[in-house]
Design a protein around this motif. Structure first.
Motif, PDB file in Angstrom:
ATOM      1  N   PHE A  57      -2.964 -15.389   6.750  1.00 41.73           N
ATOM      2  CA  PHE A  57      -4.048 -15.127   6.027  1.00 41.73           C
ATOM      3  C   PHE A  57      -4.182 -15.436   4.615  1.00 41.73           C
ATOM      4  N   GLN A  58      -5.757 -16.683   4.776  1.00 37.18           N
ATOM      5  CA  GLN A  58      -5.681 -17.577   3.240  1.00 37.18           C
ATOM      6  C   GLN A  58      -6.824 -17.262   2.803  1.00 37.18           C
ATOM      7  N   GLY A  59      -6.558 -17.146   1.056  1.00 36.18           N
ATOM      8  CA  GLY A  59      -8.174 -16.038   0.930  1.00 36.18           C
ATOM      9  C   GLY A  59      -7.992 -15.997  -0.391  1.00 36.18           C
ATOM     10  N   HIS A  60      -6.493 -15.652  -1.126  1.00 35.88           N
ATOM     11  CA  HIS A  60      -6.372 -14.656  -2.216  1.00 35.88           C
ATOM     12  C   HIS A  60      -6.676 -15.493  -3.015  1.00 35.88           C
ATOM     13  N   LYS A  61      -6.723 -15.811  -4.457  1.00 32.57           N
ATOM     14  CA  LYS A  61      -5.939 -16.394  -5.342  1.00 32.57           C
ATOM     15  C   LYS A  61      -5.463 -16.087  -5.892  1.00 32.57           C
ATOM     16  N   GLY A  62      -4.208 -15.336  -6.069  1.00 31.30           N
ATOM     17  CA  GLY A  62      -2.801 -14.552  -6.917  1.00 31.30           C
ATOM     18  C   GLY A  62      -2.510 -14.076  -5.972  1.00 31.30           C
ATOM     19  N   ALA A  63      -0.928 -13.673  -6.712  1.00 33.81           N
ATOM     20  CA  ALA A  63       0.241 -13.409  -5.498  1.00 33.81           C
ATOM     21  C   ALA A  63      -0.847 -11.559  -4.924  1.00 33.81           C
ATOM     22  N   VAL A  64      -0.015 -12.099  -3.652  1.00 39.25           N
ATOM     23  CA  VAL A  64      -0.297 -10.260  -2.791  1.00 39.25           C
ATOM     24  C   VAL A  64       1.309  -9.470  -3.224  1.00 39.25           C
ATOM     25  N   TRP A  65       0.636  -8.563  -3.381  1.00 40.32           N
ATOM     26  CA  TRP A  65       1.794  -7.602  -3.753  1.00 40.32           C
ATOM     27  C   TRP A  65       2.137  -6.080  -2.799  1.00 40.32           C
ATOM     28  N   SER A  66       0.993  -5.959  -2.209  1.00 41.57           N
ATOM     29  CA  SER A  66       0.934  -5.266  -1.003  1.00 41.57           C
ATOM     30  C   SER A  66       0.082  -5.706   0.708  1.00 41.57           C
ATOM     31  N   CYS A  67       0.536  -5.359   1.527  1.00 40.75           N
ATOM     32  CA  CYS A  67      -0.029  -5.352   3.196  1.00 40.75           C
ATOM     33  C   CYS A  67       0.598  -4.957   4.257  1.00 40.75           C
ATOM     34  N   CYS A  68      -0.942  -4.970   4.710  1.00 40.99           N
ATOM     35  CA  CYS A  68      -0.324  -3.509   5.989  1.00 40.99           C
ATOM     36  C   CYS A  68      -1.529  -3.726   7.217  1.00 40.99           C
ATOM     37  N   SER A  80      -4.061  -7.986  -3.697  1.00 47.99           N
ATOM     38  CA  SER A  80      -3.469  -8.820  -4.815  1.00 47.99           C
ATOM     39  C   SER A  80      -3.838  -8.900  -6.480  1.00 47.99           C
ATOM     40  N   ALA A  81      -3.353  -9.427  -6.764  1.00 51.01           N
ATOM     41  CA  ALA A  81      -3.659  -9.623  -8.238  1.00 51.01           C
ATOM     42  C   ALA A  81      -4.452 -10.247  -8.496  1.00 51.01           C
ATOM     43  N   ASP A  82      -5.209 -11.080  -7.859  1.00 55.34           N
ATOM     44  CA  ASP A  82      -6.703 -11.211  -8.281  1.00 55.34           C
ATOM     45  C   ASP A  82      -7.612 -10.535  -8.639  1.00 55.34           C
ATOM     46  N   PHE A  83      -7.125  -9.264  -8.160  1.00 58.36           N
ATOM     47  CA  PHE A  83      -7.972  -7.701  -8.440  1.00 58.36           C
ATOM     48  C   PHE A  83      -9.065  -8.070  -7.611  1.00 58.36           C
ATOM     49  N   SER A  84      -8.357  -8.093  -6.024  1.00 60.20           N
ATOM     50  CA  SER A  84      -9.496  -7.959  -4.972  1.00 60.20           C
ATOM     51  C   SER A  84      -8.310  -7.003  -3.928  1.00 60.20           C
ATOM     52  N   VAL A 105      -4.680  -5.462  -7.915  1.00 57.60           N
ATOM     53  CA  VAL A 105      -4.086  -4.622  -6.509  1.00 57.60           C
ATOM     54  C   VAL A 105      -2.557  -4.072  -6.576  1.00 57.60           C
ATOM     55  N   ARG A 106      -2.181  -3.078  -6.159  1.00 49.22           N
ATOM     56  CA  ARG A 106      -0.799  -3.166  -6.441  1.00 49.22           C
ATOM     57  C   ARG A 106      -0.262  -2.054  -5.036  1.00 49.22           C
ATOM     58  N   ALA A 107      -0.999  -1.922  -4.180  1.00 47.38           N
ATOM     59  CA  ALA A 107      -0.704  -0.982  -2.985  1.00 47.38           C
ATOM     60  C   ALA A 107      -1.868  -0.698  -2.524  1.00 47.38           C
ATOM     61  N   CYS A 108      -1.736  -1.112  -0.594  1.00 50.45           N
ATOM     62  CA  CYS A 108      -2.633  -0.888   0.111  1.00 50.45           C
ATOM     63  C   CYS A 108      -2.608  -0.058   1.353  1.00 50.45           C
ATOM     64  N   ALA A 109      -3.388   0.661   2.143  1.00 44.89           N
ATOM     65  CA  ALA A 109      -2.531   1.758   3.445  1.00 44.89           C
ATOM     66  C   ALA A 109      -3.866   1.951   3.967  1.00 44.89           C
TER      67      ALA A 109
END
Length: 345
Positions: A57-68, A80-84, A105-109
Motif C-alpha cells: 500500500f503506497q501513499g504514506h510519507k512517514g513511518a507506519v506504526w500500526s496496521c489492521c 503513520s508518523a505523517d499525521f494520517s 498516529v500510533r494505533a488503529c483498529a
C-alpha cells in the motif's frame, strides 16, 4: 547427545526498515491474510499461510506504526508518523480515505462489524470514524491520559481498550458514553494488548511481564515474568494453551499458558522483535523485527499420544472443536472447517 530439532521459519523479505506491527485477518473464503507495518512507510499484505507477498500500500510519507484488516479482509487501515490514518482497498491496493490528524498516529483498529475505524496517537485523542460516512467529522472520546500506543475493540464493539506509551495500565472505555470505566493496572507502559479470538482474555505485555486478564470481569488471570524486556505477546487462539512473546533478546519464545514454562525458543532474527501474532487457526505465528524481516513459524507438531483423539479412519472421535483444542496443528478439511465456523457462528 540427541540433536535438538531447530524450527526453520518462512522468512518474508520486502521491508527496508524495522517491522513494528503485524495483524492477521480472520479466516475468509479466500484464506487468511497478514498485514505488516514498517518504518519504511509501506504497509504490505501477504498470504497468511505461505507468507507470499500480495501487494504494498503506497501513499504514506512517514513511518507506519500500526496496521489492521477488517473482518472480511476487504479493507486495510494504517496509522503513520505523517499525521494520517489511511484506509485502503485490500483487493486493489487503492487508497480509499485519508484521515488527517494533528500528530503521529500510533494505533488503529476496525470495529468487529467493520463500520467503524478507531485511531489514537500522540495527540492523546481516540477518534472513531464512520466508514459509511467517511466525510463526516469523527467522534472524539474523552481525552486519554497519555500518548496512545495501542487500541482495540471488545464486547461486540461496546468497549474500547487503549494503552499509553508514557504510563502503565490499560484503559477500558464505554463506547456509549466515551468515558473510561475501568483501568487494568500495570507497572510499566503496555506495548501490546490483544483481545483473544473468543473474546475471553486480554493479553498484555508491559516491561518484562506478560499478563492475561478476564475480558468480561477484568480480573488478572495470570502474570508471568519474562527473561527479558518484552514488546509483544499473543495467545494461541484455538486451545489457549500456549502464548508467544517477542522482545529485546531477538528471540521468539513459546510458553505454556497454564504453567508459564518455556516450551520453545526460536532464534533467527538479527534485531529486537517488535511484534508477534498467532495466525487465526493457531497452527503458526509471525514475528516482525528491527531487522526488517517477518518470520512465520510453525507450531510444533502434535504429540503422538494426542492422536488417540482420532480413530482409525482419521476421523475425530469427539467434537471437532475438542479435537482442535487437543491437537494443535490438526488440519481440518475445508468443508468441515466451514461447517465448524458456521456452527460457532
Amino acid at each position: 547427545m540427541e540433536k535438538k530439532k531447530v524450527a526453520v521459519p518462512l522468512v518474508c523479505h520486502g521491508h527496508s526498515r524495522p517491522v513494528v506491527d503485524l495483524f492477521y485477518s480472520p479466516v475468509t473464503p479466500d484464506g487468511y491474510f497478514l498485514i505488516s507495518a514498517s518504518k519504511d512507510g509501506n504497509p504490505m499484505l501477504r498470504n497468511g499461510e505461505t507468507g507470499d507477498w500480495i501487494g504494498t500500500f503506497q501513499g504514506h510519507k512517514g513511518a507506519v506504526w500500526s496496521c489492521c484488516l477488517d473482518t472480511n479482509a476487504l479493507r486495510a487501515a494504517s496509522g503513520s508518523a505523517d499525521f494520517s490514518a489511511k484506509v485502503w482497498d485490500a483487493l486493489t491496493g487503492d487508497e480509499l480515505h485519508s484521515f488527517e490528524h494533528k500528530h503521529i498516529v500510533r494505533a488503529c483498529a476496525f470495529s468487529e462489524d467493520t463500520h467503524l475505524l478507531l485511531t489514537g496517537g500522540i495527540e492523546k485523542i481516540l477518534r472513531v470514524y464512520d466508514m459509511n460516512r467517511p466525510d463526516a467529522a469523527p467522534r472524539e472520546l474523552d481525552k486519554a491520559p497519555g500518548n496512545v500506543r495501542t487500541v482495540a475493540w471488545l464486547h461486540s464493539d461496546q468497549t474500547i481498550l487503549s494503552s499509553c506509551s508514557d504510563m502503565g495500565g490499560v484503559r477500558l472505555w464505554d463506547v456509549r458514553t466515551g468515558k473510561i470505566v475501568q483501568t487494568l493496572e500495570t507497572k510499566a507502559p503496555v506495548t501490546s494488548a490483544e483481545v483473544s479470538q473468543d473474546s475471553r482474555f486480554i493479553t498484555t505485555a508491559d516491561g518484562s511481564s506478560v499478563k492475561f486478564w478476564d475480558a468480561n470481569h477484568f480480573g488478572l488471570v495470570k502474570s508471568y515474568d519474562m527473561p527479558c524486556t518484552v514488546e509483544s505477546a499473543s495467545l494461541e487462539p484455538k486451545s489457549g494453551s500456549k502464548f508467544i512473546v517477542g522482545g529485546e533478546d531477538m528471540w521468539v519464545h513459546v510458553f505454556d499458558f497454564f504453567t508459564g514454562e518455556e516450551i520453545t525458543c526460536n532464534k533467527g532474527h538479527h534485531g529486537p522483535v517488535h511484534c508477534v501474532r498467532f495466525a487465526p487457526g493457531g497452527e503458526s505465528y509471525a514475528s516482525g523485527s528491527e531487522d526488517g524481516t517477518i518470520r512465520i513459524w510453525q507450531l510444533s507438531p502434535p504429540n503422538a499420544d494426542d492422536n488417540e483423539a482420532v480413530n482409525s479412519n482419521g476421523k475425530p472421535t469427539v467434537g471437532v472443536n475438542e479435537v482442535a483444542r487437543k491437537i494443535e496443528g490438526f488440519h481440518i478439511p475445508k468443508e468441515e472447517e466451514q461447517q465448524q465456523q458456521q456452527a460457532e457462528g
